[in-house]
Design a protein around this motif. Sequence first.
Motif, PDB file in Angstrom:
ATOM      1  N   PHE A 102       2.800   0.325   8.619  1.00 53.44           N
ATOM      2  CA  PHE A 102       2.830   0.987   7.313  1.00 53.44           C
ATOM      3  C   PHE A 102       2.077   0.180   6.256  1.00 53.44           C
ATOM      4  O   PHE A 102       1.360   0.745   5.440  1.00 53.44           O
ATOM      5  CB  PHE A 102       4.270   1.257   6.858  1.00 53.44           C
ATOM      6  N   VAL A 103       2.252  -1.154   6.249  1.00 52.21           N
ATOM      7  CA  VAL A 103       1.628  -1.991   5.225  1.00 52.21           C
ATOM      8  C   VAL A 103       0.737  -3.047   5.876  1.00 52.21           C
ATOM      9  O   VAL A 103       1.185  -3.809   6.731  1.00 52.21           O
ATOM     10  CB  VAL A 103       2.689  -2.683   4.336  1.00 52.21           C
ATOM     11  N   GLY A 104      -0.513  -3.067   5.443  1.00 47.13           N
ATOM     12  CA  GLY A 104      -1.506  -4.020   5.926  1.00 47.13           C
ATOM     13  C   GLY A 104      -2.848  -3.623   5.341  1.00 47.13           C
ATOM     14  O   GLY A 104      -2.941  -2.644   4.606  1.00 47.13           O
ATOM     15  N   PRO A 105      -3.899  -4.336   5.654  1.00 51.06           N
ATOM     16  CA  PRO A 105      -5.214  -3.929   5.148  1.00 51.06           C
ATOM     17  C   PRO A 105      -5.620  -2.571   5.728  1.00 51.06           C
ATOM     18  O   PRO A 105      -5.336  -2.297   6.892  1.00 51.06           O
ATOM     19  CB  PRO A 105      -6.158  -5.020   5.656  1.00 51.06           C
ATOM     20  N   VAL A 149     -10.691  -8.172  -0.214  1.00 52.36           N
ATOM     21  CA  VAL A 149     -10.311  -9.226   0.728  1.00 52.36           C
ATOM     22  C   VAL A 149      -9.423 -10.266   0.035  1.00 52.36           C
ATOM     23  O   VAL A 149      -8.490 -10.799   0.648  1.00 52.36           O
ATOM     24  CB  VAL A 149     -11.554  -9.863   1.378  1.00 52.36           C
ATOM     25  N   LYS A 150      -9.667 -10.514  -1.228  1.00 51.81           N
ATOM     26  CA  LYS A 150      -8.815 -11.441  -1.985  1.00 51.81           C
ATOM     27  C   LYS A 150      -7.375 -10.923  -2.026  1.00 51.81           C
ATOM     28  O   LYS A 150      -6.421 -11.679  -1.820  1.00 51.81           O
ATOM     29  CB  LYS A 150      -9.366 -11.607  -3.403  1.00 51.81           C
ATOM     30  N   PHE A 151      -7.201  -9.616  -2.275  1.00 49.84           N
ATOM     31  CA  PHE A 151      -5.862  -9.023  -2.276  1.00 49.84           C
ATOM     32  C   PHE A 151      -5.252  -9.055  -0.873  1.00 49.84           C
ATOM     33  O   PHE A 151      -4.050  -9.283  -0.714  1.00 49.84           O
ATOM     34  CB  PHE A 151      -5.894  -7.585  -2.795  1.00 49.84           C
ATOM     35  N   GLU A 152      -6.069  -8.830   0.151  1.00 47.92           N
ATOM     36  CA  GLU A 152      -5.562  -8.871   1.536  1.00 47.92           C
ATOM     37  C   GLU A 152      -5.099 -10.276   1.910  1.00 47.92           C
ATOM     38  O   GLU A 152      -4.074 -10.443   2.583  1.00 47.92           O
ATOM     39  CB  GLU A 152      -6.642  -8.368   2.495  1.00 47.92           C
ATOM     40  N   LYS A 153      -5.826 -11.287   1.453  1.00 48.16           N
ATOM     41  CA  LYS A 153      -5.433 -12.683   1.690  1.00 48.16           C
ATOM     42  C   LYS A 153      -4.126 -12.985   0.966  1.00 48.16           C
ATOM     43  O   LYS A 153      -3.228 -13.633   1.521  1.00 48.16           O
ATOM     44  CB  LYS A 153      -6.555 -13.633   1.235  1.00 48.16           C
ATOM     45  N   GLU A 154      -4.015 -12.504  -0.264  1.00 46.11           N
ATOM     46  CA  GLU A 154      -2.771 -12.688  -1.015  1.00 46.11           C
ATOM     47  C   GLU A 154      -1.611 -12.020  -0.283  1.00 46.11           C
ATOM     48  O   GLU A 154      -0.518 -12.587  -0.178  1.00 46.11           O
ATOM     49  CB  GLU A 154      -2.903 -12.110  -2.430  1.00 46.11           C
ATOM     50  N   TYR A 155      -1.850 -10.820   0.250  1.00 45.31           N
ATOM     51  CA  TYR A 155      -0.804 -10.133   1.020  1.00 45.31           C
ATOM     52  C   TYR A 155      -0.393 -10.982   2.221  1.00 45.31           C
ATOM     53  O   TYR A 155       0.802 -11.149   2.496  1.00 45.31           O
ATOM     54  CB  TYR A 155      -1.278  -8.743   1.487  1.00 45.31           C
ATOM     55  N   GLN A 156      -1.372 -11.507   2.933  1.00 45.37           N
ATOM     56  CA  GLN A 156      -1.094 -12.321   4.116  1.00 45.37           C
ATOM     57  C   GLN A 156      -0.205 -13.518   3.753  1.00 45.37           C
ATOM     58  O   GLN A 156       0.729 -13.848   4.491  1.00 45.37           O
ATOM     59  CB  GLN A 156      -2.410 -12.802   4.728  1.00 45.37           C
ATOM     60  N   GLU A 157      -0.468 -14.118   2.611  1.00 49.61           N
ATOM     61  CA  GLU A 157       0.295 -15.289   2.179  1.00 49.61           C
ATOM     62  C   GLU A 157       1.697 -14.931   1.675  1.00 49.61           C
ATOM     63  O   GLU A 157       2.622 -15.727   1.799  1.00 49.61           O
ATOM     64  CB  GLU A 157      -0.475 -16.034   1.083  1.00 49.61           C
TER      65      GLU A 157
END
Length: 183
Positions: A102-105, A149-157
């Motif tokens: 449901f949630v991811g890039p 990609v910056k937001f995706e990296k923030e999500y990953q963290e």
Amino acid sequence: MLNRFFALVLLVVGSPIYLLIALFIVLEDGFPVFFKQKRVGINYTFFNIYKFRSMKKDTPNVATHLLENPNQYVLKTGRLLRKLSLDELPNLFNIIKGEMVFVGPRPALYNQDDLMKLRIKAGVEKLKPGITGWAQINGRDEISLEQKVKFEKEYQERKSTWFDIKIIVLTFTSVLKSDGVKH
């Protein structure tokens, strides 16, 4: 496992809506109802994403923003589907198959090498793609690939159950306001 369970429940509960959408698509432009497209999954693997078809049958198979005049290809039904993100409902099949969550890039198109290079550099290609994500609610089509990609990296963290729930709630408010939707 939980993603698959909830996707199956939503598929069953929403089936009357899905049938109605399918009927509108068929009446406007015939079959097929679904659109299938090669996308990039976790660890740069490939899979076919499923969506309700929102564009005419003769539309070139490229990202919408690469079309010269995308509006000429969008079905009347498709405008509403895209505005409310209902064209994404068949992504539930991808979740059930284990290709998405449901949630991811959002999964990149198979030929979006520029986006994938940035994702690999940031290490976010290791995330399973999602129906919605942190980048989706922070600009969607209106942000640059670097910002995405910056937001995706923030999500990953920040990844956690509570952060996922926050993103899902914010997704519904974004969809209702049609935030970041260009086509």
